[in-house]
Design an enzyme around this catalytic site. Structure first.
Site, PDB file in Angstrom:
ATOM      1  N   ASP A  95       0.808  -1.267   0.064  1.00  0.00           N
ATOM      2  CA  ASP A  95       0.077  -0.093  -0.018  1.00  0.00           C
ATOM      3  C   ASP A  95       0.862   1.214   0.065  1.00  0.00           C
ATOM      4  OD1 ASP A  95      -2.446   1.421   0.116  1.00  0.00           O
ATOM      5  OD2 ASP A  95      -2.610   1.209   2.293  1.00  0.00           O
ATOM      6  N   HIS A  96       0.269   2.301   0.127  1.00  0.00           N
ATOM      7  CA  HIS A  96       0.871   3.935   0.003  1.00  0.00           C
ATOM      8  C   HIS A  96       2.502   3.864   0.118  1.00  0.00           C
ATOM      9  CE1 HIS A  96      -2.750   6.073   0.077  1.00  0.00           C
ATOM     10  NE2 HIS A  96      -3.279   5.393   0.787  1.00  0.00           N
ATOM     11  N   GLU A 169      -2.566   8.371   6.956  1.00  0.00           N
ATOM     12  CA  GLU A 169      -2.150   6.769   6.991  1.00  0.00           C
ATOM     13  C   GLU A 169      -0.649   6.601   7.278  1.00  0.00           C
ATOM     14  OE1 GLU A 169      -3.792   2.720   5.245  1.00  0.00           O
ATOM     15  OE2 GLU A 169      -3.636   4.320   3.814  1.00  0.00           O
ATOM     16  N   HIS A 213      -8.580   9.509   4.786  1.00  0.00           N
ATOM     17  CA  HIS A 213      -8.110   8.400   5.593  1.00  0.00           C
ATOM     18  C   HIS A 213      -8.259   8.756   7.030  1.00  0.00           C
ATOM     19  CE1 HIS A 213      -4.939   7.336   2.380  1.00  0.00           C
ATOM     20  NE2 HIS A 213      -5.528   6.475   2.500  1.00  0.00           N
ATOM     21  N   HIS A 251      -9.834   4.378  -1.488  1.00  0.00           N
ATOM     22  CA  HIS A 251      -9.056   4.873  -0.384  1.00  0.00           C
ATOM     23  C   HIS A 251     -10.087   5.406   0.776  1.00  0.00           C
ATOM     24  CE1 HIS A 251      -4.938   3.665  -1.579  1.00  0.00           C
ATOM     25  NE2 HIS A 251      -5.526   3.434  -2.761  1.00  0.00           N
ATOM     26  N   GLY A 253     -12.249   4.890   3.171  1.00  0.00           N
ATOM     27  CA  GLY A 253     -13.682   4.651   3.229  1.00  0.00           C
ATOM     28  C   GLY A 253     -14.274   4.353   4.489  1.00  0.00           C
ATOM     29  N   SER A 254     -13.570   4.427   5.439  1.00  0.00           N
ATOM     30  CA  SER A 254     -14.080   4.423   6.857  1.00  0.00           C
ATOM     31  C   SER A 254     -15.179   5.370   6.918  1.00  0.00           C
ATOM     32  CB  SER A 254     -12.926   4.528   7.798  1.00  0.00           C
ATOM     33  OG  SER A 254     -12.126   3.429   7.760  1.00  0.00           O
ATOM     34  N   ASN A 273      -9.751  -0.448  -0.080  1.00  0.00           N
ATOM     35  CA  ASN A 273      -8.930  -0.297   1.301  1.00  0.00           C
ATOM     36  C   ASN A 273      -9.383  -0.455   2.228  1.00  0.00           C
ATOM     37  OD1 ASN A 273      -6.792  -0.447  -0.929  1.00  0.00           O
ATOM     38  ND2 ASN A 273      -5.685   1.159  -0.086  1.00  0.00           N
ATOM     39  N   ILE A 274      -8.986  -1.067   3.322  1.00  0.00           N
ATOM     40  CA  ILE A 274      -9.899  -1.385   4.718  1.00  0.00           C
ATOM     41  C   ILE A 274      -8.838  -1.381   5.782  1.00  0.00           C
ATOM     42  CG2 ILE A 274     -11.588  -2.621   6.175  1.00  0.00           C
ATOM     43  CD1 ILE A 274     -12.906  -3.341   3.573  1.00  0.00           C
ATOM     44  N   ASP A 275      -8.762  -0.479   6.845  1.00  0.00           N
ATOM     45  CA  ASP A 275      -7.689  -0.471   7.678  1.00  0.00           C
ATOM     46  C   ASP A 275      -8.298  -0.034   9.200  1.00  0.00           C
ATOM     47  OD1 ASP A 275      -5.115  -0.706   8.956  1.00  0.00           O
ATOM     48  OD2 ASP A 275      -4.462   1.018   8.179  1.00  0.00           O
TER      49      ASP A 275
END
Length: 342
Positions: A95-96, A169, A213, A251, A253-254, A273-275
């Site tokens: 990722d990033h 992030e 993010h 990106h 998406g929370s 993406n989910i974090d």
């Protein structure tokens, strides 16, 4: 083979776009979170993507050292081995990666995959992200052009970011005007002129439509997923392609509503993406466990506690199961549940 081959990964993305769903891509930072993702994907009957950031890779290598390429390789090797026990297919992604991390993160990983491919094996990672959103667009695309030559040669996929995802992030923080949070058709046309539409190597594009993010409540961020359709339609008209010529990534998406996610997927998002949400699910369950069992995990008033309760495996299993449940929820939101192997 539970870890997708390059051809299987390409087929996964094609199937998602054709089927109107997207794959969740989960950030991980430990063997426990890898196992939680595999557990959740299996319970959902979904294939998916497991990914690691620069900070996650640093943590995999050991908190007292800075060796993110080593950590990323350790992540990939562990995931490759344990995934053999699960009846789903996963792809591995980095990722990033901002400009200042290219030399100690993604470029050494690409070099490691080049060695694997020369030996007749598959690349270690199936895709890599170059995050050039903090540099001028011309420089972003110039670096992307060089990187896509190398990812194409190892049959991997490049992910680029055109626009700016707000928030932070893993130490990568983007500040800017509200306008910068919305990619324009002109920006994307420049990207297509530089990278092509697949003939120079396959890539995914993280376009921004108000994404941020981190944690925010629904309504606090103005998402415009309809912008993705406007851009896809504009490209299709200009280049004479079919609908939705780009494979898009969501990106930040929370906090998004189900309808915002669904609209983004309808407009060509194949990877989300989910974090933040899985981090919270993991840690919240541990907090609840500790509060409920404080007199067992602590040696209170001279007592000895309860080894069965403070054994890290006891609360670790609780955390993995809680995170797995959030993984299942993501596959349901994105429509990938039940599509494994189909």
């Amino acid at each position: 083979m539970p870890i997708a081959t390059p051809d299987q990964y390409a087929e996964m993305l094609d199937k998602a776009k054709a089927g109107g769903f997207a794959y969740p891509a989960f950030n991980v930072s430990s063997s426990q979170t890898i196992n939680a993702v595999l557990q959740g994907l299996t319970e959902a009957g979904s294939d998916g993507i497991i990914q690691v950031t620069t900070g996650g890779a640093d943590y995999f290598a050991g908190q007292t050292v800075k060796a993110r390429a080593t950590g990323a390789l350790a992540f990939a090797r562990f995931a490759t081995e344990v995934a053999k026990n699960y009846p789903i297919t996963v792809a591995l992604h980095t990722d990033h990666c901002p400009k200042n991390a290219l030399d100690d993160f993604v470029l050494p990983l690409i070099a490691a995959s080049e060695e694997e491919v020369r030996a007749g094996r598959n690349p270690i990672f199936q895709s890599h992200m170059w995050d050039g959103s903090a540099v001028p667009l011309a420089e972003n695309l110039e670096i992307a052009q060089e990187m896509i030559k190398r990812t194409k040669a190892i049959n991997a996929i490049l992910e680029v970011e055109i626009g700016v995802v707000g928030g932070e992030e893993d130490g990568v923080r983007h500040e800017g005007s509200n306008e910068a949070l919305y990619t324009t058709l002109g920006d994307v046309e420049q990207a297509v002129e530089a990278l092509g539409l697949g003939e120079n190597g396959r890539y995914m594009a993280a376009l921004t439509f108000g994404n941020v993010h981190g944690v925010y409540k629904p309504g606090n961020v103005k998402l415009r997923p309809e912008l993705l359709k406007e851009i896809q339609d504009g490209l299709a008209a200009k280049y004479g392609t079919g609908p939705k010529p780009l494979d898009l990534v969501f990106h930040g998406g929370s906090g998004s509503t189900d309808e915002e996610i669904a609209e983004a997927v309808r407009n060509g998002v194949v990877k989300m993406n989910i974090d933040t949400d899985t981090q919270y699910a993991f840690t919240r369950s541990i907090a609840g466990y500790m509060m409920s069992n404080y007199d067992g995990v602590l040696k209170v008033d001279g007592e000895v506690g309860n080894k069965k309760l403070y054994d890290p495996r006891a609360w670790g299993k609780v955390a993995e199961t809680a995170m797995a449940a959030r993984v299942v929820e993501a596959t349901t939101q994105l429509g990938s549940a039940g599509h494994s192997g189909k």
